[in-house]
Write a protein that holds these residues in place. Sequence first.
Motif, short mmCIF file in Angstrom:
data_model
loop_
_atom_site.label_atom_id
_atom_site.label_comp_id
_atom_site.label_asym_id
_atom_site.label_seq_id
_atom_site.Cartn_x
_atom_site.Cartn_y
_atom_site.Cartn_z
N ILE A 1 -7.65 1.19 -0.09
CA ILE A 1 -8.24 -0.11 -0.43
C ILE A 1 -9.46 -0.34 0.47
CG2 ILE A 1 -7.86 -2.60 -0.54
CD1 ILE A 1 -4.88 -2.01 -0.89
N PRO B 1 -2.40 7.16 1.68
CA PRO B 1 -3.05 5.92 2.15
C PRO B 1 -3.23 4.93 1.01
CG PRO B 1 -4.65 7.68 1.92
CD PRO B 1 -3.31 8.31 1.69
N LYS B 2 -3.39 3.66 1.34
CA LYS B 2 -3.59 2.62 0.33
C LYS B 2 -4.90 2.81 -0.43
CE LYS B 2 -0.93 -1.10 2.51
NZ LYS B 2 0.00 -1.27 1.40
N GLN C 1 2.78 10.20 3.73
CA GLN C 1 2.57 9.02 2.88
C GLN C 1 1.10 8.95 2.49
OE1 GLN C 1 3.97 5.34 4.64
NE2 GLN C 1 2.45 4.14 3.53
N LEU D 1 -10.43 -2.98 4.30
CA LEU D 1 -9.24 -3.52 4.97
C LEU D 1 -9.49 -3.81 6.45
CD1 LEU D 1 -6.16 -1.58 3.53
CD2 LEU D 1 -6.86 -3.92 3.11
N SER E 1 -2.30 11.07 6.65
CA SER E 1 -1.44 11.12 5.48
C SER E 1 -0.40 12.23 5.62
CB SER E 1 -2.28 11.34 4.22
OG SER E 1 -1.46 11.39 3.07
#
Length: 287
Positions: A110, A107-108, A105, A113, A100
């Motif tokens: 989720i 992380p999602k 950015q 995955l 990150s």
Amino acid sequence: MSTLKKLKIVIISDGTGETAKAISRAVMTQFPDKDVYFTRFKNVRDKEQIKSIFDEAAIHHDLVIYTIVSSELRDYISEISRQKHVRSLDLMGPVLTTFSNYFEQEPKAIPGLLHQVNNEYFDRVAAMEFTLNHDDGRNLNTLHLADVILVGISRTSKTPLSVYLSQHGIKVVNVPIIPGTELPKELFEVDQRKIFALTIDPEALSNIRRNRLTKLGAEQHTGNYADDSKVTAEIEWASEIFRNNKRWPIFNVTNKALEETASDIMKLLSMRKNNIFKQTQSNLEDE
């Protein structure tokens, strides 16, 4: 009789736990004299599940290893580990933080995955294998297993289009239709919504066939294969077949990129699947 206690390592994952299992087994090769066994908890997604696992781990002084993408759940595990004095190891958090920071950015976060990506990969491989085994009308006894069936005369992009679609996880059979030869009976024994007809303008097809013959060094043995009148008659014959089978949508591939035709087919395929789903739901509600 040995009085040594057999040690247990508990794996907690919001997915399959395969990542933690693989890393743990790799580490255990460095401790060959230790007798341990693993307990794996998959698809752990809430605090209640985690608390229950840690209540048990605290009793037996187990080691807990976890791969959880949710920062909230990782914080909870860290806190409950301290409260219950259970050794725990976060395999995902530090890696996510490092990546990150590097990507600047978030992380999602989720769960599952990786498992989803793996499934998609294997679905694509299976679709490509199926498609290659059903190229040019082969193995029609399993035609019913196809997601898409392409029909058309020679040189209407059936094979390259089939391969392209298969790379999106779509199982494709392409069936050539040849003047003077009856269409395979299997075509009319499957769901007609799977069948997509390909056509092309006569001039374009004549040029394609002539270029094909030139590459093969067969210019002197063309017969009627690339003859303008023969090509026009062949296209008209195929068009009549398509018109008689009204559930077969017709796609003209003249001067169209492969991706464009494939995109149009996938859109229609998706619409049909959604429509089938809605009809099924409607029937169930009526019952």
